[in-house]
Enzyme design. Sequence first.
Site, PDB file in Angstrom:
ATOM      1  N   ASP A  67       0.828  -1.202   0.000  1.00  0.00           N
ATOM      2  CA  ASP A  67       0.000   0.000   0.000  1.00  0.00           C
ATOM      3  C   ASP A  67       0.866   1.258   0.000  1.00  0.00           C
ATOM      4  O   ASP A  67       2.088   1.189   0.139  1.00  0.00           O
ATOM      5  CB  ASP A  67      -0.971  -0.006   1.199  1.00  0.00           C
ATOM      6  N   ASP A 136      -8.047  -3.072  14.031  1.00  0.00           N
ATOM      7  CA  ASP A 136      -9.419  -3.296  13.559  1.00  0.00           C
ATOM      8  C   ASP A 136      -9.496  -4.431  12.538  1.00  0.00           C
ATOM      9  O   ASP A 136     -10.518  -4.612  11.888  1.00  0.00           O
ATOM     10  CB  ASP A 136      -9.988  -2.004  12.960  1.00  0.00           C
ATOM     11  N   HIS A 138      -7.623  -4.691   9.775  1.00  0.00           N
ATOM     12  CA  HIS A 138      -7.293  -4.376   8.379  1.00  0.00           C
ATOM     13  C   HIS A 138      -6.036  -5.119   7.938  1.00  0.00           C
ATOM     14  O   HIS A 138      -5.132  -5.364   8.731  1.00  0.00           O
ATOM     15  CB  HIS A 138      -7.187  -2.863   8.116  1.00  0.00           C
ATOM     16  N   GLU A 143      -9.797  -1.415   5.222  1.00  0.00           N
ATOM     17  CA  GLU A 143     -10.467  -1.183   6.507  1.00  0.00           C
ATOM     18  C   GLU A 143     -11.771  -1.994   6.554  1.00  0.00           C
ATOM     19  O   GLU A 143     -12.204  -2.533   5.524  1.00  0.00           O
ATOM     20  CB  GLU A 143     -10.757   0.316   6.656  1.00  0.00           C
TER      21      GLU A 143
HETATM   22  C1  F6R Z   1       1.346  -1.894   6.138  1.00  0.00           C
HETATM   23  C2  F6R Z   1      -0.029  -2.319   6.177  1.00  0.00           C
HETATM   24  C3  F6R Z   1      -0.841  -2.368   7.430  1.00  0.00           C
HETATM   25  C4  F6R Z   1      -0.040  -2.731   8.677  1.00  0.00           C
HETATM   26  C5  F6R Z   1      -0.938  -2.644   9.909  1.00  0.00           C
HETATM   27  C6  F6R Z   1      -0.185  -2.964  11.175  1.00  0.00           C
HETATM   28  O1  F6R Z   1       1.841  -1.969   4.806  1.00  0.00           O
HETATM   29  O2  F6R Z   1      -0.530  -2.622   5.155  1.00  0.00           O
HETATM   30  O3  F6R Z   1      -1.873  -3.311   7.265  1.00  0.00           O
HETATM   31  O4  F6R Z   1       0.489  -4.018   8.533  1.00  0.00           O
HETATM   32  O5  F6R Z   1      -1.468  -1.363   9.996  1.00  0.00           O
HETATM   33  O6  F6R Z   1       0.758  -1.963  11.407  1.00  0.00           O
HETATM   34  P1  F6R Z   1       1.945  -2.187  12.424  1.00  0.00           P
HETATM   35  O7  F6R Z   1       2.777  -3.270  11.861  1.00  0.00           O
HETATM   36  O8  F6R Z   1       2.686  -0.873  12.435  1.00  0.00           O
HETATM   37  O9  F6R Z   1       1.322  -2.538  13.719  1.00  0.00           O
END
Ligand code: F6R
Length: 261
Positions: A67, A136, A138, A143
């Site tokens: 992303d 959440d 995702h 989301e």
């Molecule tokens: C990152 C991504 C997100 C993260 C998620 C967890 O490329 O796509 O899905 O993996 O927000 O973030 P962290 O690892 O910082 O807890």
Amino acid sequence: MEVVVVPTQAQGSELVGKAIADLLNRQPTTVLGLATGSTPLGVYDDLVRRYEAGEVSFKQAKGFALDEYVGLPADHPESYRAVIKREIADRVDFEPGSVHGPDGWADDIIEASLGYERAIDEAGGIDLQILGVGNDGHIGFNEPISSLASPTRIKTLTMQTREDNARFFDGDISQVPTHVLTQGVGTILRAKHLVLLAWGEGKAEAIKATVEGPVTSMVPSTALQLHPHATVVVDEAAASQLANAEHYKWTFAHKPAWQSI
Ligand code: F6R
């Protein structure tokens, strides 16, 4: 789905680093799906260590980020393009131009989304996709209520995710972009192997829902239950709400020696 419960994040990162290195050694042209955020950093460090020890090469490999933010200045250090470059691409021997990310700066965001899907297909698809998970549920930046069949497209971040990610922007939520370009849940499900990592108590609820909850777009990570080869690697704290944790541990401990994750 396979659930691997490890005592520490360091052990989980090493286990996944080894699995990726083994894959690259079997298949040097491997296409890797690369996540950002805090979760995969130990895996990237492990891969860099193996590269420096001459145990693995990325020379023929390709990478695709999950992303990208929309609306950040092109040279912003927290753009996911910059993070992937800093944390892994520039630390190993990927050829220039072989690591891609969604173009969050494109004038035509719809064409950039379609183009990203095409680029993944033209590379032969993603062999192994590394995933973190949001509080959440995702995955990528899909989301809650993201279509489980979605392609790469623009999405709006929830306030919760922007609060969670403010730590990368001096704790200032107003600096966290509101929009992102993300591989869809459908894009993620087309990867051959999904490896979702989670560390710490804060992820325990999301992991419980991902592994043992019903499949629902309200928790996009539950889509992993639809994938024929999904591995969830968690530390004890992230596993703490799993009803069947003891069974998952027993299963992993008694796996045939020839079977990798
Ligand atoms: C990152 C991504 C997100 C993260 C998620 C967890 O490329 O796509 O899905 O993996 O927000 O973030 P962290 O690892 O910082 O807890």
